[in-house]
Design a protein around this motif. Structure first.
Motif, PDB file in Angstrom:
ATOM      1  N   THR A 160      44.206  39.673  48.628  1.00  0.00           N
ATOM      2  CA  THR A 160      45.061  40.096  49.729  1.00  0.00           C
ATOM      3  C   THR A 160      45.426  38.913  50.618  1.00  0.00           C
ATOM      4  OG1 THR A 160      44.152  42.334  49.746  1.00  0.00           O
ATOM      5  CG2 THR A 160      45.215  41.580  51.771  1.00  0.00           C
ATOM      6  N   MET A 161      44.464  38.010  50.854  1.00  0.00           N
ATOM      7  CA  MET A 161      44.727  36.852  51.706  1.00  0.00           C
ATOM      8  C   MET A 161      45.769  35.931  51.078  1.00  0.00           C
ATOM      9  SD  MET A 161      42.817  37.638  54.192  1.00  0.00           S
ATOM     10  CE  MET A 161      41.728  39.062  54.214  1.00  0.00           C
ATOM     11  N   PHE A 162      45.678  35.729  49.768  1.00  0.00           N
ATOM     12  CA  PHE A 162      46.672  34.890  49.092  1.00  0.00           C
ATOM     13  C   PHE A 162      48.072  35.438  49.295  1.00  0.00           C
ATOM     14  CE2 PHE A 162      43.154  33.491  46.113  1.00  0.00           C
ATOM     15  CZ  PHE A 162      43.209  32.161  46.471  1.00  0.00           C
ATOM     16  N   VAL A 163      48.231  36.737  49.079  1.00  0.00           N
ATOM     17  CA  VAL A 163      49.562  37.337  49.144  1.00  0.00           C
ATOM     18  C   VAL A 163      50.059  37.427  50.582  1.00  0.00           C
ATOM     19  CG1 VAL A 163      50.899  39.412  48.644  1.00  0.00           C
ATOM     20  CG2 VAL A 163      49.209  38.611  46.997  1.00  0.00           C
ATOM     21  N   LYS A 164      49.178  37.773  51.488  1.00  0.00           N
ATOM     22  CA  LYS A 164      49.596  37.970  52.883  1.00  0.00           C
ATOM     23  C   LYS A 164      50.004  36.666  53.560  1.00  0.00           C
ATOM     24  CE  LYS A 164      48.102  39.961  57.300  1.00  0.00           C
ATOM     25  NZ  LYS A 164      49.389  40.661  57.515  1.00  0.00           N
ATOM     26  N   TYR A 165      49.293  35.580  53.257  1.00  0.00           N
ATOM     27  CA  TYR A 165      49.508  34.344  54.008  1.00  0.00           C
ATOM     28  C   TYR A 165      50.263  33.270  53.235  1.00  0.00           C
ATOM     29  CZ  TYR A 165      46.570  36.505  57.474  1.00  0.00           C
ATOM     30  OH  TYR A 165      46.086  37.379  58.414  1.00  0.00           O
ATOM     31  N   ALA A 166      50.663  33.547  52.012  1.00  0.00           N
ATOM     32  CA  ALA A 166      51.470  32.592  51.246  1.00  0.00           C
ATOM     33  C   ALA A 166      52.893  33.108  51.106  1.00  0.00           C
ATOM     34  CB  ALA A 166      50.859  32.361  49.861  1.00  0.00           C
ATOM     35  N   GLN A 167      53.843  32.188  51.101  1.00  0.00           N
ATOM     36  CA  GLN A 167      55.244  32.541  50.924  1.00  0.00           C
ATOM     37  C   GLN A 167      55.723  32.295  49.500  1.00  0.00           C
ATOM     38  OE1 GLN A 167      57.838  30.827  53.871  1.00  0.00           O
ATOM     39  NE2 GLN A 167      56.592  31.510  55.578  1.00  0.00           N
ATOM     40  N   ALA A 168      54.857  31.760  48.648  1.00  0.00           N
ATOM     41  CA  ALA A 168      55.202  31.514  47.256  1.00  0.00           C
ATOM     42  C   ALA A 168      53.916  31.267  46.485  1.00  0.00           C
ATOM     43  CB  ALA A 168      56.133  30.304  47.122  1.00  0.00           C
ATOM     44  N   PHE A 169      53.971  31.499  45.168  1.00  0.00           N
ATOM     45  CA  PHE A 169      52.872  31.183  44.266  1.00  0.00           C
ATOM     46  C   PHE A 169      53.342  30.113  43.292  1.00  0.00           C
ATOM     47  CE2 PHE A 169      49.966  35.200  44.027  1.00  0.00           C
ATOM     48  CZ  PHE A 169      49.665  35.060  45.369  1.00  0.00           C
ATOM     49  N   VAL A 170      52.531  29.087  43.117  1.00  0.00           N
ATOM     50  CA  VAL A 170      52.772  28.085  42.085  1.00  0.00           C
ATOM     51  C   VAL A 170      51.585  28.128  41.124  1.00  0.00           C
ATOM     52  CG1 VAL A 170      53.152  25.661  41.559  1.00  0.00           C
ATOM     53  CG2 VAL A 170      54.056  26.625  43.691  1.00  0.00           C
TER      54      VAL A 170
END
Length: 265
Positions: A160-170
């Protein structure tokens, strides 16, 4: 007479906080306060599901509190087995540095390998380097390039933290963990749970088989819509990674200004 009055036990419900039990359903012995204040007895209560709920809640509270004021960020994933002398590690360093120099914090799983590379690149470029670790059966520590680190017990709280606080995934080349994060993000974007969220696969040769399978098997059998493949961007260029992230951030800012972004959480 009400119909309820004819049901055995309906007039004598038992209560524990908001929980009501009727008839012969078991509720346990004593009150909640009694169990709280009585220091005697076995300690296995800390492993029961109700107690786990509090631990889960605490992980969300700690994560939200620690990350709430972090600047705009990008999550970088990849294998913990990536070695420092590999091209993939060097790509991680370059991506982390490029993102940091453009004003993005870098969030990784905090471990070794590709995660360390991205954290290192961000740190060496003077950026904000964040690691979200996870409790595993084997020993693993947050890498030395992490400025802000949080260790989680539960994968779902961490994700949840990755998705909530990131604007993109690499996604650099990685294994099951990287694939887990990749498909979680794809599902959330596909179902419009999150908006303006580029998902970038770095390493065309490594990801080619997966992309071919998605196109031939999933799209070929109509298990996904034609536009769903456009949710993925595959590249070997650090500059293109940065360009995709910046374009999405600009579009996100425009939507925020127009009030059309909405609350994703």
């Amino acid at each position: 007479m009400s119909a309820e009055a004819d049901i055995p036990g309906s007039k004598n419900p038992k209560f524990r906080g908001p929980i009501m039990l009727r008839r012969d359903r078991k509720i346990g012995v004593g009150t909640t306060d009694q169990h709280l204040l009585d220091e005697r007895g076995p300690a296995d209560w800390v492993h029961t599901d109700p107690w786990r709920v509090l631990r889960i809640q605490a992980e969300f509270v700690e994560g939200f509190g620690a990350l709430a004021e972090v600047p705009r960020a990008v999550a970088v994933f990849g294998s913990a087995r990536t070695t420092p002398d590999s091209p993939e590690y060097q790509a991680g360093v370059a991506i982390g540095g490029a993102l940091a120099r453009s004003g993005f914090a870098v969030i990784t799983g905090g471990g070794p390998g590709a995660m360390e590379a991205a954290n290192r690149g961000a740190s060496e470029a003077g950026g904000y380097s964040i690691g979200l670790g996870i409790e595993l059966p084997f020993e693993q520590h947050l890498n030395e390039w992490v400025d802000l680190g949080i260790n989680f017990r539960y994968f779902f709280a961490r994700k949840t933290m990755f998705v909530k606080y990131a604007q993109a995934f690499v996604c650099l080349p990685g294994g099951f963990g990287t694939l887990d994060e990749l498909f979680e993000a794809l599902t959330l974007v596909q179902t419009h749970k999150i908006n303006q969220f580029p998902i970038i696969l770095f390493g065309t040769k490594y990801w080619a088989g997966l992309v071919d399978w998605l196109r031939d098997s999933l799209l070929g059998s109509a298990k996904i819509a034609p536009g769903d493949l456009n949710l993925l961007h595959v590249t070997d260029s650090v500059d293109e990674v940065l360009s995709l992230v910046l374009a999405a951030a600009e579009q996100r800012a425009e939507m925020d200004a127009a009030g059309t972004m909405g609350d994703q959480w």
